[in-house]
Enzyme design. Structure first.
Site, PDB file in Angstrom:
ATOM      1  N   HIS A   7      26.256  52.079  43.815  1.00 27.64           N
ATOM      2  CA  HIS A   7      26.996  53.268  43.401  1.00 27.64           C
ATOM      3  C   HIS A   7      26.118  54.514  43.358  1.00 27.64           C
ATOM      4  CE1 HIS A   7      30.603  50.939  41.597  1.00 27.64           C
ATOM      5  NE2 HIS A   7      30.880  51.424  42.773  1.00 27.64           N
ATOM      6  N   ARG A  38      39.188  46.124  52.094  1.00 27.76           N
ATOM      7  CA  ARG A  38      38.726  45.034  51.236  1.00 27.76           C
ATOM      8  C   ARG A  38      39.131  45.338  49.800  1.00 27.76           C
ATOM      9  NH1 ARG A  38      34.304  46.733  54.309  1.00 27.76           N
ATOM     10  NH2 ARG A  38      33.668  45.302  55.972  1.00 27.76           N
ATOM     11  N   ARG A  89      43.596  43.612  53.106  1.00 31.14           N
ATOM     12  CA  ARG A  89      43.252  42.196  53.139  1.00 31.14           C
ATOM     13  C   ARG A  89      43.488  41.594  51.756  1.00 31.14           C
ATOM     14  NH1 ARG A  89      37.183  40.410  54.486  1.00 31.14           N
ATOM     15  NH2 ARG A  89      36.841  41.155  52.355  1.00 31.14           N
ATOM     16  N   GLU A 102      39.292  34.061  61.696  1.00 37.26           N
ATOM     17  CA  GLU A 102      37.878  33.863  61.391  1.00 37.26           C
ATOM     18  C   GLU A 102      37.425  32.433  61.679  1.00 37.26           C
ATOM     19  OE1 GLU A 102      37.146  36.220  57.415  1.00 37.26           O
ATOM     20  OE2 GLU A 102      39.053  35.137  57.323  1.00 37.26           O
ATOM     21  N   ASN A 114      32.513  38.481  62.017  1.00 38.04           N
ATOM     22  CA  ASN A 114      31.359  38.039  61.225  1.00 38.04           C
ATOM     23  C   ASN A 114      31.465  36.536  60.920  1.00 38.04           C
ATOM     24  OD1 ASN A 114      30.929  40.759  61.261  1.00 38.04           O
ATOM     25  ND2 ASN A 114      31.222  41.080  59.075  1.00 38.04           N
ATOM     26  N   ASP A 115      32.619  36.133  60.353  1.00 39.65           N
ATOM     27  CA  ASP A 115      32.802  34.716  60.043  1.00 39.65           C
ATOM     28  C   ASP A 115      33.087  33.903  61.293  1.00 39.65           C
ATOM     29  OD1 ASP A 115      32.229  34.282  57.376  1.00 39.65           O
ATOM     30  OD2 ASP A 115      34.190  34.942  56.692  1.00 39.65           O
ATOM     31  N   ARG A 140      25.273  32.900  57.720  1.00 42.27           N
ATOM     32  CA  ARG A 140      25.063  34.344  57.867  1.00 42.27           C
ATOM     33  C   ARG A 140      23.838  34.840  57.105  1.00 42.27           C
ATOM     34  NH1 ARG A 140      30.910  36.737  56.443  1.00 42.27           N
ATOM     35  NH2 ARG A 140      29.688  38.620  56.119  1.00 42.27           N
ATOM     36  N   CYS A 168      38.059  43.499  63.444  1.00 44.51           N
ATOM     37  CA  CYS A 168      37.601  44.260  62.284  1.00 44.51           C
ATOM     38  C   CYS A 168      36.218  43.838  61.807  1.00 44.51           C
ATOM     39  CB  CYS A 168      38.591  44.135  61.127  1.00 44.51           C
ATOM     40  SG  CYS A 168      38.792  42.458  60.498  1.00 44.51           S
TER      41      CYS A 168
END
Length: 592
Positions: A205, A315, A351, A449, A472-473, A483, A520
Site C-alpha cells: 500500500h 480479482r 472473478r 486454468e 499463469n496456472d 510457480r 487474462c
C-alpha cells in the site's frame, strides 16, 4: 571546530558513489538528501498481575477504537484529496482495528500469558501477518504490512504516544526498510521528494499511495540502509522509480543521465496517453480488444486513462482478507458497482473468490493441505461454503445495474464444475427476485486454468457465455511446475509448444460454441507472448494497465498473416526457446 574545519573533515565528493538496483514501484526521477523517518520506539512489553488484566483488556479495546476512528478520518481526508480508491486502504485499516478475531486473540494473550496490551496486540498481529506473508500471491503477501501497521498504531495509543508525527521537516527522499501506509499518507507531500525502501514490494500500500500521489518510489533495494548509513546524511541520492535504480552521491554524468531519463519518461507518458485511443489492430486490419487486470477499484483510473476497453480480470480477494468474517453483500455490491461505473459502457469481468489452499482465510476453518495448489480452492470451496459464493453473486447482480458485468469461476475442471456454477447463480438470482431487489443482466463464464477444462470444453461451452484463459496456472498445471520454485525456471515458459496447443484447442472450441474467449494471465501483457496468442487466434487480451501501451504498439507493428504462420509452426517446435526467438524477431521487425 569552525565551519571551515567541518567542511574539510567531510569525505570528498564521490567517495561514497554507488549504484544500487531495486524494484520499480512508482515512476519518476527524484534527487535530494535522504532522511529516515523513524517513530519513537515502543516500550518493551511488561508482565501484569491477574487483577490488572480486565482493565488492560478495556484499555486495548479503547485504543483500538481510537485507531479505527483515526483511520476513518484519514480515509476521509484522502478521499477529499481526490483519491477515492486509495481511501479504501484506510477504511480497511479501520476494519482491521475493529476486527474481533484480532482483538479477541490479543485479549486471550493478556489473560493467558499475563502480558500487557502492547505485547498482546503485537503478538496477535504477527500471527496474522505471518500467515499472509506465507501466501504465494504477492498482492496478498504485501497486506501483512497493513496488519502490522494497525497493530503498531494501537500499541502506540496504549503507550501514550497518540498519532505519530510524520517528522519530515525539510525536502528529502525518505528511506527505510518498509514504510507503513498510515505513515506514508501522513508525510507532507510538498517536502517528500521520493521514497526508497530496502524491503516492501510494488503491490504494497505504500507503493500504491506513492503512485496515486505521483511520488517516485523504489522498493526492494538490497543493502540500502547500510550503504546510506556509511555514506552519511549529507550525501545526495538520485533515484528513478521507472527502472528501480538508486545512485548514492551522484556525479555530473549521473545527473545528466537521469535528466535525460526523466525527459524520456515524460515523453513516454505523453506518448502512451496519446496512443490510448488508437485501436489495437494489426497492419492488415485484425482488431484485438485490450482489457485490464485489476485487484481493487482504485486501479480503475490508470486503466481507463491508458485505454483499457473494460476489465478482463477483477480479482476480488482484497475484500475477503485481513478480516474475521466475510464482507457483506452491500460492501461487495458497492465495490463492484464502482468499477462497473468507471468502465461503462465497457464490460467488467469479476472473478469469483479465488482463495483456499495457498490463500487461506481464517474464517473458512479449512484443514491444512499437503499440496494446496491441487487442493480445495476457488470454486471447489463451493461444496463446503456455498453461501460465500451466493452472496458474492447477489452482489454482482446488483452491480450489473450500473454497467455490463460478467462473472467467471476459477479452477473449473469439467462440466460438473459448471453445473455447480450454474446452480449457485440460479440460487442467487432467485433470492434477489424474492427480496424484490433491482438487478441487472449478467454473463457467466469460466477460467481455463486446468488442462482438463480445455480438453473437455465441448461438453459445457454451450452453457456459458465466455471463457478466459489464465495462463499463469495453465503453465503450472500443464508443465508440472511450481510457480514459486526458482529451481524450475527452465520449465516455466508460457511459450512451451504444449501450452500453445492447449490455447489453440480452446480457441477452436470457443469458435464451435460461438462464445467469447480471452486471455487474462501474464502472457497477455508481454508483447512477444501477446503476438503468439494473436497468432493462435485469440482476439481479446487482459493485462496489468502498465502493459497496455507496449502490447498495443507490438500489435500495430505486425501483420496477422505473419504471426499466424509463426504460431502454426511453433505448435510443433522442439522447445519454448525456439518459439520465443521466432516471435521476438517478429516483434523487433515491427518496432523498426
Amino acid at each position: 571546530m569552525t565551519a571551515a574545519d567541518t567542511r574539510s573533515a567531510l569525505p570528498p565528493i564521490g567517495q561514497h558513489r554507488r549504484q544500487l538496483q531495486g524494484v520499480p514501484a512508482s515512476p519518476g526521477v527524484a534527487r535530494g538528501r535522504w532522511t529516515r523517518i523513524e517513530r519513537p520506539p515502543l516500550p518493551a512489553p511488561m508482565r501484569i498481575r491477574p487483577d490488572q488484566q480486565d482493565a488492560e483488556v478495556r484499555r486495548l479495546q479503547e485504543a483500538a477504537a481510537a485507531v479505527a476512528k483515526a483511520s476513518t478520518a484519514l480515509a476521509a481526508r484522502v478521499h477529499e484529496a481526490g483519491h477515492e480508491g486509495e481511501a479504501e486502504i484506510f477504511a480497511a485499516h479501520a476494519a482491521i482495528a475493529e476486527d474481533p478475531e484480532l482483538l479477541d486473540d490479543a485479549a486471550r494473550r493478556i489473560r493467558g500469558e499475563a502480558t500487557d496490551g502492547i505485547g498482546a496486540i503485537a503478538a496477535a498481529a504477527r500471527t496474522v501477518a505471518d500467515s499472509l506473508a506465507a501466501l504465494d500471491d504477492e498482492l496478498l503477501r504485501s497486506r501483512a504490512t497493513d496488519v502490522l501497521d494497525v497493530a503498531e498504531n494501537i500499541a502506540r495509543r496504549l503507550a501514550g504516544f497518540g498519532s505519530a508525527d510524520a517528522g519530515l521537516h525539510e525536502a528529502a527522499i525518505v528511506i527505510g526498510r518498509d514504510l507503513p501506509p498510515s505513515l506514508t499518507a501522513s508525510l507532507p507531500r510538498d517536502r517528500l521528494l521520493g521514497i526508497a525502501l530496502e524491503g516492501s514490494s510494488p503491490t504494497a500500500h505504500a507503493a500504491i499511495l506513492a503512485r496515486a500521489y505521483g511520488i517516485a518510489s523504489v522498493v526492494g533495494v538490497p543493502d540500502l540502509l547500510a550503504v546510506l548509513e556509511a555514506a552519511g546524511s549529507d550525501v545526495e541520492l538520485l533515484m528513478d522509480g521507472s527502472t528501480g535504480v538508486v545512485v548514492v552521491d551522484p556525479d555530473p554524468s549521473d545527473l545528466a543521465r537521469f535528466a535525460q531519463r526523466d525527459a524520456d519518461v515524460r515523453a513516454g507518458r505523453e506518448r502512451d496517453a496519446a496512443e490510448a485511443t488508437q485501436p489495437a489492430a494489426t497492419r492488415d486490419g485484425a482488431l484485438v480488444t485490450l482489457l485490464a487486470n485489476i485487484g481493487a477499484p482504485s486501479e480503475s483510473t490508470d486503466a481507463v486513462r491508458l485505454g483499457a476497453a473494460g476489465v478482463g480480470l477483477f480479482r476480488t480477494e482484497f475484500l475477503f482478507l485481513e478480516r474475521s468474517r466475510p464482507p457483506s453483500e452491500d460492501e461487495q455490491a458497492e465495490a463492484y458497482s464502482s468499477v462497473a461505473r468507471a468502465f461503462a459502457p465497457y464490460a467488467i469481468t469479476i472473478r469469483l473468490l479465488d482463495v483456499g489452499g495457498d490463500k487461506p482465510i481464517p474464517y473458512l476453518q479449512r484443514a491444512p493441505e499437503a499440496n494446496p495448489f491441487l487442493g480445495v480452492r476457488a470454486l471447489r470451496l463451493a461444496r463446503h461454503e456455498p453461501d460465500l459464493f451466493i452472496t458474492q453473486l447477489r452482489a454482482c447482480y446488483r452491480a450489473a445495474i450500473h454497467g455490463r458485468v460478467k462473472v467467471m469461476a476459477p479452477m473449473v475442471a469439467d462440466a460438473a464444475d459448471v453445473d455447480i456454477l450454474l446452480d449457485l447463480d440460479a440460487r442467487a438470482r432467485r433470492e434477489l427476485v424474492k427480496r424484490g431487489d433491482a438487478i441487472g443482466e449478467m454473463e457467466l463464464g469460466v477460467m481455463l486454468e486446468i488442462p482438463s477444462a480445455i480438453l473437455v470444453a465441448d461438453s459445457y461451452f454451450s452453457r456459458i457465455r465466455f471463457a478466459s484463459i489464465g495462463t499463469n496456472d495453465l503453465v503450472q498445471y500443464t508443465l508440472a511446475v511450481d510457480r514459486g520454485n526458482p529451481n524450475l525456471e527452465r520449465y516455466r515458459d508460457a511459450l512451451h509448444p504444449s501450452v500453445l496447443r492447449l490455447i489453440r484447442y480452446a480457441v477452436e472450441a470457443a469458435a464451435r460454441a460461438g462464445i467469447e474467449l480471452s486471455v487474462c494471465g501474464e502472457m497477455a501483457g508481454d508483447p512477444v507472448e501477446a503476438l503468439a496468442l494473436i497468432g493462435l487466434g485469440v482476439r481479446s487480451l487482459s493485462m496489468g494497465p502498465s502493459s497496455l501501451a507496449a502490447v498495443r504498439r507490438a500489435i500495430r507493428g505486425v501483420d496477422l498473416e505473419t504471426v499466424s504462420s509463426a504460431a502454426l509452426v511453433s505448435q510443433t517446435a522442439v522447445s519454448p526457446a525456439e518459439v520465443r526467438s521466432r516471435f521476438a524477431a517478429i516483434t523487433q521487425r515491427g518496432e523498426s
